[in-house]
Every structure is written in structure tokens, then in C-alpha cells.
Design a protein around this motif. Structure first.
Motif, short mmCIF file in Angstrom:
data_model
loop_
_atom_site.label_atom_id
_atom_site.label_comp_id
_atom_site.label_asym_id
_atom_site.label_seq_id
_atom_site.Cartn_x
_atom_site.Cartn_y
_atom_site.Cartn_z
N ASP A 78 0.81 -1.22 0.00
CA ASP A 78 0.00 0.00 0.00
C ASP A 78 0.84 1.27 0.00
O ASP A 78 0.65 2.13 -0.86
CB ASP A 78 -0.98 -0.01 1.16
N PRO A 79 1.80 1.45 0.92
CA PRO A 79 2.56 2.70 0.88
C PRO A 79 3.48 2.82 -0.34
O PRO A 79 3.71 3.91 -0.84
CB PRO A 79 3.38 2.68 2.17
N PHE A 80 3.97 1.70 -0.85
CA PHE A 80 4.91 1.76 -1.97
C PHE A 80 4.21 2.13 -3.27
O PHE A 80 4.72 2.92 -4.07
CB PHE A 80 5.63 0.42 -2.12
N PHE A 81 3.03 1.55 -3.53
CA PHE A 81 2.34 1.77 -4.80
C PHE A 81 1.29 2.87 -4.74
O PHE A 81 0.72 3.24 -5.76
CB PHE A 81 1.70 0.47 -5.29
N ALA A 82 1.01 3.43 -3.58
CA ALA A 82 -0.01 4.46 -3.44
C ALA A 82 0.23 5.68 -4.32
O ALA A 82 -0.72 6.23 -4.88
CB ALA A 82 -0.14 4.86 -1.97
N PRO A 83 1.46 6.18 -4.48
CA PRO A 83 1.65 7.38 -5.30
C PRO A 83 1.18 7.24 -6.74
O PRO A 83 0.83 8.22 -7.37
CB PRO A 83 3.16 7.62 -5.25
N SER A 84 1.14 6.04 -7.29
CA SER A 84 0.73 5.88 -8.69
C SER A 84 -0.78 6.01 -8.87
O SER A 84 -1.26 6.24 -9.97
CB SER A 84 1.20 4.55 -9.25
#
Length: 104
Positions: A78-84
Motif C-alpha cells: 500500500d505505501p509503496f504503490f499508493a503514489p501511482s
């Protein structure tokens, strides 16, 4: 030559582990098909060809030392891919894909 409890020779036990990826046809992605141990990169490619393309399944082989693979953990998803998620221009929703494009 003697073997250890897992059936490997002492020499082979020290060889690095390689992950093998094969592309089945032109235009398709490489797919992970398995792993093998080899003394060096060239031996890994030859062994990958012999083990994973015996029936002419592939047009391209990639081998990579398993120790060189860096990956995210499921806990970071969740935190790693959230910016996309807030970059809608990265998603193919603004145009129609023609019927003649087979692999997109």
C-alpha cells in the motif's frame, strides 16, 4: 564424486542460484519458468536452454543471479504503490485500444 544429503555434489552446492525467464513467442513477455545452479553466467544460459526449452518453447531466455534480485515485500504494497494511484494519465483509460493489437 560424493553427494550431500540433498543429492548435490560439493562443487555444485557452491554454485550461485539463477532464476530463468523464457519468452514463448515474439511479442510476449518473458515469464519466470524456474531456477538452476550454474558455475557462471554462460553455463546458466546453456543449462536454461537445455532444461526449459527442450521442445522449442522459447525464442529468448533471460537468466539472472537470484542474489541480484531486489523486490518489495507484500507489507510495503500500500505505501509503496499508493503514489501511482493519483496519476491517472498512466492508465490507458483515455483512448481505445484497436482490435488488431493482440498483447496490450
Amino acid at each position: 564424486m560424493t553427494q550431500d544429503s540433498q543429492g548435490e555434489s560439493p562443487v555444485r552446492a557452491g554454485w550461485p542460484l539463477y532464476e530463468v525467464f523464457v519468452r514463448g513467442k515474439r511479442g510476449l513477455n518473458h515469464v519466470h519458468v524456474g531456477s538452476l545452479h550454474a558455475a557462471d553466467d554462460q553455463m546458466a544460459v546453456r543449462h536454461a536452454r537445455d532444461l526449459y526449452t527442450r521442445r522449442n518453447e522459447g525464442v529468448s531466455i533471460w537468466v539472472v543471479r537470484a542474489a541480484h534480485i531486489v523486490a518489495t515485500s507484500p507489507d510495503e504494497r500500500d505505501p509503496f504503490f499508493a503514489p501511482s494511484g493519483d496519476k491517472v494519465y498512466r492508465h490507458p483509460t483515455f483512448y481505445a485500444i484497436p482490435d488488431g493489437v493482440p498483447h496490450m
